[in-house]
Design an enzyme around this catalytic site. Structure first.
Site, PDB file in Angstrom:
ATOM      1  N   ASP A 142       0.859  -1.188   0.000  1.00  0.00           N
ATOM      2  CA  ASP A 142       0.000   0.000   0.000  1.00  0.00           C
ATOM      3  C   ASP A 142       0.898   1.241   0.000  1.00  0.00           C
ATOM      4  OD1 ASP A 142       1.126   0.186   2.501  1.00  0.00           O
ATOM      5  OD2 ASP A 142      -0.753   0.194   3.609  1.00  0.00           O
TER       6      ASP A 142
ATOM      7  N   ASP B 155       1.399   4.683   2.301  1.00  0.00           N
ATOM      8  CA  ASP B 155       0.984   5.307   3.557  1.00  0.00           C
ATOM      9  C   ASP B 155       1.347   6.789   3.560  1.00  0.00           C
ATOM     10  OD1 ASP B 155       0.446   2.632   4.969  1.00  0.00           O
ATOM     11  OD2 ASP B 155       2.550   2.428   4.387  1.00  0.00           O
TER      12      ASP B 155
ATOM     13  N   ASP C 117      -3.334   4.467   2.622  1.00  0.00           N
ATOM     14  CA  ASP C 117      -3.680   4.807   4.007  1.00  0.00           C
ATOM     15  C   ASP C 117      -3.350   6.271   4.254  1.00  0.00           C
ATOM     16  OD1 ASP C 117      -4.461   2.245   4.587  1.00  0.00           O
ATOM     17  OD2 ASP C 117      -2.658   1.703   5.698  1.00  0.00           O
TER      18      ASP C 117
HETATM   19  P1  UTP Z   1       2.450  -1.095   6.579  1.00  0.00           P
HETATM   20  O1  UTP Z   1       1.614  -2.229   7.062  1.00  0.00           O
HETATM   21  O2  UTP Z   1       1.924  -0.320   5.431  1.00  0.00           O
HETATM   22  O3  UTP Z   1       3.905  -1.680   6.294  1.00  0.00           O
HETATM   23  O4  UTP Z   1       2.619  -0.124   7.816  1.00  0.00           O
HETATM   24  P2  UTP Z   1       5.063  -1.189   5.339  1.00  0.00           P
HETATM   25  O5  UTP Z   1       6.290  -1.224   6.150  1.00  0.00           O
HETATM   26  O6  UTP Z   1       4.707   0.111   4.686  1.00  0.00           O
HETATM   27  O7  UTP Z   1       5.186  -2.326   4.252  1.00  0.00           O
HETATM   28  P3  UTP Z   1       4.207  -2.627   3.001  1.00  0.00           P
HETATM   29  O8  UTP Z   1       3.136  -1.605   2.954  1.00  0.00           O
HETATM   30  O9  UTP Z   1       3.680  -4.005   3.274  1.00  0.00           O
HETATM   31  O10 UTP Z   1       5.081  -2.602   1.805  1.00  0.00           O
HETATM   32  C1  UTP Z   1       3.549   0.939   7.839  1.00  0.00           C
HETATM   33  C2  UTP Z   1       3.977   1.187   9.237  1.00  0.00           C
HETATM   34  O11 UTP Z   1       2.958   1.861   9.946  1.00  0.00           O
HETATM   35  C3  UTP Z   1       2.847   1.399  11.249  1.00  0.00           C
HETATM   36  C4  UTP Z   1       3.641   0.132  11.370  1.00  0.00           C
HETATM   37  O12 UTP Z   1       4.659   0.314  12.301  1.00  0.00           O
HETATM   38  C5  UTP Z   1       4.228  -0.103   9.999  1.00  0.00           C
HETATM   39  O13 UTP Z   1       5.599  -0.345  10.073  1.00  0.00           O
HETATM   40  N1  UTP Z   1       1.415   1.213  11.571  1.00  0.00           N
HETATM   41  C6  UTP Z   1       0.598   0.552  10.718  1.00  0.00           C
HETATM   42  C7  UTP Z   1       0.935   1.712  12.735  1.00  0.00           C
HETATM   43  O14 UTP Z   1       1.678   2.319  13.523  1.00  0.00           O
HETATM   44  N2  UTP Z   1      -0.380   1.539  13.044  1.00  0.00           N
HETATM   45  C8  UTP Z   1      -1.230   0.890  12.221  1.00  0.00           C
HETATM   46  O15 UTP Z   1      -2.433   0.753  12.534  1.00  0.00           O
HETATM   47  C9  UTP Z   1      -0.717   0.374  11.027  1.00  0.00           C
HETATM   48 MN    MN Z   2       2.805   0.414   3.694  1.00  0.00          MN
END
Ligand code: UTP
Ligand code: MN
Length: 404
Positions: free
Chosen positions: A233, A235, A328
């Site tokens: 995704d 973020d 997100d």
């Molecule tokens: P992601 O699940 O998007 O992971 O959460 P990522 O590292 O970007 O990897 P992809 O998307 O699978 O490629 C991003 C970061 O946001 C934090 C987590 O620590 C995660 O590392 N997070 C996520 C939160 O703090 N709270 C949440 O509810 C979700």
């Molecule tokens: Mn992510």
């Protein structure tokens, strides 16, 4: 010789050394000499971990085994294998024999056996067995659908489903709105997001947010901030130094995208900040920010190269010139921005260890909103991530060094 002086050692300068040599000979002089195994911390927040993983053969196996434990809700060995993978990811050399493990933390018992087998046989029979395990394979498929987690996977597996086609064929199943969207846009979502797509989404998000909040700070977080080339995704963290207008901006952005037909799915979660008191004790807790989990329609100039034999069907059907992308959006108050940024940049393992470190080594409580010093009984303010590291007495790690 061209430079007329010694230059920094790079990968291209390496000699390919036979496996029988000690592993450290395989690493560039600078890395090897600055690397002392005994100083590798058990906390990921004290290790510089880039995307340069010299031990993929091992960490892939560990991650498969960890995931299998996760699917069986066996938390302790799951975390142990994830921690071990994270330790190996920070090493500047490839493990070739058991002696290379000396001085490294988190590599006990069961984990040593897996490493030993890989060094001897080139692969892990246990990881191979997991990959062919029926339950593992089904869970992998089920959780690949947006909105499906362990609970739903468990239920579907117990109902006898093994593949997604069987789930889809059952018309009596009650799917959540999220899962329906997950199936509808499955192919796009499962294909992942490229850096170029993330950049394109970034323009759309910034454009929309700044229409309503011209001085807004919009930052890409998550894996892309850590330098990843592909993600599941995109973020974003949004804040503004202005007054409390940031509360409205997400609603306005959603309305705009709806009008533009860009919003394929969204779930807006309102902030619960007023309920937040001390930083959460949980290592994997949710935060209290207002956020929006969305699927955005990203129009593309050129569709991916299709093979010739599918072109007959697409002659009749409209050619799809867009891709569904998971996005997100998180909105934080300006005073909490540094904590939110640190929390949403990840990786998950890095975040887990950062909180564990704060609790056990500093008697402090850290979450995505604040840092609380339990000894002094005060909240520590921070304007930047650097200041948070300093409060914790940690050397600063750049986002691309947090790929633990
Ligand atoms: P992601 O699940 O998007 O992971 O959460 P990522 O590292 O970007 O990897 P992809 O998307 O699978 O490629 C991003 C970061 O946001 C934090 C987590 O620590 C995660 O590392 N997070 C996520 C939160 O703090 N709270 C949440 O509810 C979700
Ligand atoms: Mn992510």
């Amino acid at each position: 010789m061209e430079a007329g002086k010694p230059v920094d050692s790079e990968k291209k300068h390496r000699l390919m050394v036979q496996q029988a040599y000690p592993a450290t000979l395989d690493t560039p002089e600078s890395e090897a000499s600055s690397f002392v195994a005994g100083t590798v911390s058990q906390y990921a927040c004290q290790r510089r971990t880039t995307l340069n993983n010299c031990n993929k053969k091992f960490t892939d196996a560990f991650e498969i085994l960890a995931e299998n434990y996760e699917f069986r809700e066996n938390e302790v060995p799951c975390l142990a294998f994830m921690r071990a993978a994270s330790v190996l990811k920070c090493l500047p050399f490839t493990i070739v024999r058991m002696g290379d493990l000396e001085g490294l933390p988190c590599l006990g018992g069961e984990i040593r056996n897996v490493i030993e087998e890989i060094t001897e046989e080139g692969e892990s029979s246990r990881a191979k067995d997991v990959l062919t395990d029926e339950r593992y394979q089904s869970f992998k498929l089920f959780i690949s659908v947006f909105g499906v987690g362990l609970k739903t996977s468990e239920k579907w597996y117990r109902m006898g489903f093994r593949i997604l086609e069987e789930v889809k064929a059952d018309k009596t199943l009650k799917l959540s709105r999220m899962q329906k969207a997950g199936f509808l846009y499955y192919e796009d979502l499962v294909s992942g997001v490229s850096k170029a797509e993330a950049d394109a989404v970034s323009l759309i998000v910034k454009d929309a947010v700044r229409t309503f909040l011209p001085d807004a700070l919009v930052t890409i977080t998550g894996g892309f901030r850590r330098g990843k080339k592909i993600g599941h995704d995109v973020d974003f963290l949004i804040t503004s130094p202005g007054l409390r207008q940031e509360e409205e901006v997400l609603h306005k952005v959603i309305d705009l995208w709806k009008k533009q037909g860009l919003l394929l799915y969204y779930d807006l979660v309102e902030s619960t900040l007023e309920q937040a008191k001390l930083p959460s004790r949980k290592v994997d807790a949710f935060d209290h920010f207002q956020k929006c989990f969305a699927i955005l329609k990203l129009h593309q100039q050129r569709v991916d190269t299709r093979s010739c034999d599918t072109s007959k069907e697409s002659d009749k059907a409209e050619v799809k010139d867009w891709k569904a992308i998971r996005v997100d959006l998180v909105v934080s108050p300006f005073e909490q921005y540094a904590y939110a940024l640190l929390g949403w940049t990840g990786s998950r393992q890095f975040e887990r260890d950062l909180r564990r470190y704060a609790t056990h080594e500093r008697k402090m409580m850290l979450d995505n909103h604040a840092l609380y010093d339990k000894t002094k009984r005060i909240f520590l303010k921070a304007k930047s991530e650097e200041e948070i590291f300093a409060h914790l007495g940690l050397d600063y790690l750049e986002p691309w060094e947090r790929n633990a």
